[in-house]
Design an enzyme around this catalytic site. Structure first.
Site, PDB file in Angstrom:
ATOM      1  CE  LYS A  54      -3.828  -2.500   2.097  1.00 48.76           C
ATOM      2  NZ  LYS A  54      -4.648  -2.842   3.267  1.00 48.76           N
ATOM      3  CD  GLN A  98      -3.686  -4.540   6.394  1.00 46.64           C
ATOM      4  OE1 GLN A  98      -3.817  -3.446   5.848  1.00 46.64           O
ATOM      5  NE2 GLN A  98      -4.049  -5.662   5.802  1.00 46.64           N
ATOM      6  CG  ASP A 121      -9.495  -0.084   5.149  1.00 46.60           C
ATOM      7  OD1 ASP A 121      -9.407  -0.493   3.983  1.00 46.60           O
ATOM      8  OD2 ASP A 121      -8.646  -0.293   6.029  1.00 46.60           O
TER       9      ASP A 121
HETATM   10  N1  GUN Z   1      -7.113  -6.974   5.793  1.00 51.42           N
HETATM   11  C1  GUN Z   1      -7.454  -7.630   4.654  1.00 51.42           C
HETATM   12  N2  GUN Z   1      -7.959  -6.774   3.759  1.00 51.42           N
HETATM   13  C2  GUN Z   1      -7.942  -5.555   4.324  1.00 51.42           C
HETATM   14  C3  GUN Z   1      -8.340  -4.266   3.869  1.00 51.42           C
HETATM   15  O1  GUN Z   1      -8.838  -4.065   2.765  1.00 51.42           O
HETATM   16  N3  GUN Z   1      -8.137  -3.259   4.756  1.00 51.42           N
HETATM   17  C4  GUN Z   1      -7.623  -3.460   5.998  1.00 51.42           C
HETATM   18  N4  GUN Z   1      -7.487  -2.415   6.787  1.00 51.42           N
HETATM   19  N5  GUN Z   1      -7.260  -4.632   6.440  1.00 51.42           N
HETATM   20  C5  GUN Z   1      -7.412  -5.673   5.606  1.00 51.42           C
END
Ligand code: GUN
Length: 293
Positions: A54, A98, A121
């Protein structure tokens, strides 16, 4: 029939190019570029990889990104305290915590602490609540299901009136994907580990979304001929012929599915790249919201 392979890498690149142009236009107007703060708690290896990807994608698009790492032993108050600081920081437009969080932390309380305008998110209960209601629009849509819908639209797959079957009911993918398909006027069935006649239900799908985390569970005879099949699974399976000792496969048996489906996403190179692209798009949107205030 040989399915059309949906090239998630190429489609994600189009989104990323558009994001990059948006960021450049923002900077040309004298504004600061969008800023994304990530919060990684603990040492989960997959999460570390995702967060690193990311940050790299942000850099490439001209988005500033700031990584915060906290130990797995962090308390609820420590994590919430960091989120509150980021809420107050005007250089931070988007906040991403996350998931999954280490055991003992209450993820709902932490996600609820994120400012609704910085929830890139889309996991804040208010954003999810709006997604679940008719006539309401969330400020942000979760990146992976947003990417799934983008792929279907990009390929011109008709969602209105279609039978859409979602395999999996997670908060991150299955549920929000089902809600988005409903918003697109599909007739939606959510299947899960307790569903009876799973294969039979799956075979009714004009649009099949697989998000269960079971390697190659969906076989060719689970698929209606011509269906659009979107594989969200990313599973490691042992493979001695690979240097790293494993290979990645989806929840769909690709070789079988490609003989039956009309459209099919590969793993890797399907939904995965879309998740990051849609996160970048949400981050630019967050910056625009901040600048319009
Ligand atoms: N864990 C797996 N996919 C995601 C996501 O799209 N965002 C976040 N914050 N955690 C994740």
């Amino acid at each position: 029939m040989t399915a059309k392979k949906i090239d998630g890498r190429a489609i994600a690149q189009e989104v990323r190019d558009a994001v990059k142009a948006d960021v450049a236009a923002m900077v040309a107007e004298g504004k600061k570029p969008p800023g994304l703060a990530t919060v990684l708690v603990g040492e989960d290896p997959a999460s570390q990889v995702y967060v690193r990807m990311k940050h790299r994608a942000c850099e490439e698009a001209g988005i500033r990104s700031i990584g915060h790492k906290l130990p797995a032993s962090s308390t609820q108050e420590e994590v919430e305290g960091l989120v509150k600081e980021l809420n107050e920081d005007s250089d931070v437009h988007g906040i991403l915590v996350q998931l999954p969080l280490p055991d003992g932390l209450d993820d709902e309380r932490i996600l609820r602490t994120i400012s609704i305008d910085k929830d890139v998110d889309g996991f804040h209960p208010l954003n999810i609540g709006r997604l679940a209601q008719k006539g309401r629009e969330p400020q942000f849509v979760p990146a992976t299901p947003f990417g799934v819908i983008h792929l279907l639209k990009h390929e011109g797959v008709e969602m209105e009136g279609a039978n859409a079957v979602v395999l999996g009911r997670s908060n991150i993918v299955g549920r929000p994907a089902a809600l988005l398909l409903l918003k697109e006027n599909a007739t939606v069935t959510i299947c899960h580990s307790r569903t009876r006649d799973l294969q039979e239900k799956s075979r009714q799908a004009d649009i099949l979304i697989a998000a269960v985390g079971i390697p190659e569970m969906v076989k060719g005879d689970w698929i209606k001929p011509g269906a659009a099949v979107i594989d969200v699974g990313v599973n490691r399976v042992d493979d001695d012929t690979k240097k790293r000792g494993y290979r990645l496969v989806g929840d769909v048996d690709y070789e079988e599915a490609k003989e039956v489906a009309g459209y099919l996403t590969p793993v890797p190179g399907g939904v995965g790249p879309m998740t990051i692209a849609m996160l970048l798009r949400n981050t630019v949107r967050a910056a625009k919201i901040a600048y319009e205030k």
